[in-house]
Design an enzyme around this catalytic site. Structure first.
Site, mmCIF file in Angstrom:
data_model
loop_
_atom_site.group_PDB
_atom_site.id
_atom_site.type_symbol
_atom_site.label_atom_id
_atom_site.label_comp_id
_atom_site.label_asym_id
_atom_site.label_seq_id
_atom_site.Cartn_x
_atom_site.Cartn_y
_atom_site.Cartn_z
ATOM 1 N N LYS A 93 -2.494 5.354 0.017
ATOM 2 C CA LYS A 93 -2.770 6.773 0.263
ATOM 3 C C LYS A 93 -2.085 7.693 -0.739
ATOM 4 O O LYS A 93 -2.503 8.837 -0.942
ATOM 5 C CB LYS A 93 -2.333 7.147 1.679
ATOM 6 C CG LYS A 93 -3.170 6.534 2.794
ATOM 7 C CD LYS A 93 -4.501 7.242 2.940
ATOM 8 C CE LYS A 93 -5.254 6.782 4.174
ATOM 9 N NZ LYS A 93 -6.520 7.496 4.358
ATOM 10 N N SER A 345 -4.069 -2.845 1.527
ATOM 11 C CA SER A 345 -3.976 -1.382 1.442
ATOM 12 C C SER A 345 -2.689 -0.794 1.973
ATOM 13 O O SER A 345 -2.301 0.300 1.575
ATOM 14 C CB SER A 345 -5.167 -0.759 2.185
ATOM 15 O OG SER A 345 -5.206 -1.238 3.526
#
Length: 458
Positions: A93, A345
């Site tokens: 992110k 991720s």
């Protein structure tokens, strides 16, 4: 740059001053909740925007390794792992968050930004806001993990705990952006967020040659959209595979409906993917570029987290493990013998949740088994059971016995046992041994479909 894409967030923020009528807690009051994510006029992110993002963020983002997996031989695929959980805040992110804030005008930087998030996006915005000297406010629902709340506070952000879920937190954040002049940064559908996330694909293609497929964890669709644009522009033959949990399959639902639709969300190990509706910009960008969507079951996510810890020494959250889960479940068998990159991720998993995931993974893997057996209640009955179990190297984790509810005779006792075995075959050996020695034996959920899953060698 394509007309209509606002590279300067001040242009997007100017839209925020359109009138919103009535209470912020009624969803019907927000026909255009986020000015950067207009369902009537979605923006398609371009390859040029992703390359621009890559140049601008590289001084503040870790170029994470993409290494060959130890599971390649076990799975029959040449697997590479893009370890973006090694970013400073533990997730990909940061890429989009930094780019979106770098593109703010001086006036917008001074007023500050606001975001709504359960954790990873909030941490990324807080961290890079702190580095860039931009005031940050994050609205986190009351269900947000304490660890992630504390991390945001450590970056000197204004943390507001409000809203029972992400939908309410998001409305509160948008209302505050309008009232106080903040720039609202959507965690998965802001065009600059999507462009920033796409930079991970540029790194992958520099690090690994002759890729056949890239497997992308998918929630709101921002990462999938950014990766798809970058990859298909450079190597159109590489397959883009999106993976979701069965409990939050919003992108798959969008593909069935041919548009983003509200999707019921249940509790999931992949909480980072639990987005009830795909972003409009993400959908517009990715819909024609995705080759396949896979929906995985929760037990396979647990097994994938376990495999990552045991075989790769990587602690990843559920969202980061879904790609491996799809492989272990046999849902990507068409890539046997081919080179596949999995994007890990994020690694922000609470330690308590990690413990539960590992136990659930062991159970789903057939290595943590539970059974009931009725044995003699005379002296030595339970002791004899323990000797039988131990004779084949099975470890007893817990034993509970009940006398009052045994209806067969007063000289019997029902024993509930939890055991740890080496693997699925070892569990079957235990079951067969007990069935041969005792009349009443009942095992709970030995998962026969796990027999083909790659396991740790004893």
């Amino acid at each position: 740059m394509r007309e209509g894409f606002c590279c300067d967030s001040s242009n997007l923020h100017a839209c925020c001053h359109k009138e919103f009528n009535g209470s912020m807690h009624r969803s019907s009051d927000y026909k255009l909740e986020d000015p950067s994510c207009n369902p009537e006029s979605p923006l398609k992110v371009t390859f040029e925007e992703i390359t621009s993002a890559a140049y601008k963020i590289k001084s503040g983002i870790v170029n994470t390794p993409c290494t060959r997996s130890h599971m390649s031989n076990l799975t029959g695929m040449d697997i590479y792992l893009k370890k973006d959980f090694l970013q400073n805040t533990g997730s990909f992110k940061e890429r989009g968050a930094r780019y979106a804030m770098l593109m703010l005008s001086p006036e917008r930087r001074q007023k500050g930004v606001i975001a709504a998030s359960l954790g990873n996006h909030a941490q990324a915005v807080c961290y890079h806001g702190h580095l860039l000297g931009i005031p940050v406010t994050v609205v986190m629902p009351i269900i947000a993990p304490i660890m992630k709340i504390q991390k945001c506070k450590e970056y000197k952000a204004n943390v507001i705990m409000d809203g029972k879920d992400m939908a309410e937190a998001r409305k509160i954040a948008i209302k505050m952006a309008k009232d106080r002049g903040y720039t609202y940064i959507n965690g998965y559908d802001h065009p600059q967020i999507i462009a920033g996330q796409g930079t991970i694909a540029l790194e992958i293609m520099e690090q690994v040659q002759d890729i056949d497929a890239i497997v992308v964890p998918t929630g709101g669709g921002g990462l999938l959209a950014g990766v798809a644009v970058a990859v298909k522009n450079l190597h159109p033959d590489i397959k883009i595979i999106g993976v979701e949990s069965e409990r939050c399959a919003s992108f798959s639902m969008a593909m069935e409906s041919e548009k983003p639709v509200a999707t019921p969300i249940e509790g999931t190990l992949a909480d980072g993917l639990a987005v009830p509706m795909v972003g409009y910009n993400a959908w517009e960008t990715a819909k024609s570029l995705v080759d396949k969507m896979v929906v995985v079951k929760e037990e396979w996510i647990a097994v994938a987290i376990l495999r990552m810890v045991e075989l790769e020494k990587c602690v990843v959250e559920g969202a980061g493990a879904v790609g491996l889960a799809a492989i272990l479940a046999g849902q990507l068998n068409e890539f046997k013998g081919k080179r596949v990159v999995l994007i890990l991720s994020g690694g922000n998993i609470d330690t308590t949740i990690l413990g539960r995931c590992l136990e659930r993974g062991l159970a789903a893997d057939g290595r943590l088994v539970k059974f009931k057996v009725t044995v003699s209640d005379r002296p030595g009955g339970i002791s004899e059971l323990c000797k039988v179990i131990g004779s084949i190297g099975v470890s007893i984790k817990d034993v509970i016995h009940e006398r009052a509810w045994v209806t067969s005779d007063v000289f019997s006792v029902e024993v509930k046992v939890v055991c740890e075995t080496r693997d699925y075959a070892h569990s079957l050996e235990l079951r067969d041994l007990l069935l041969a020695r005792y009349k009443k034996v009942k095992f709970d959920d030995i998962p026969e479909n796990m027999a083909a899953a790659p396991t740790v060698e004893p």
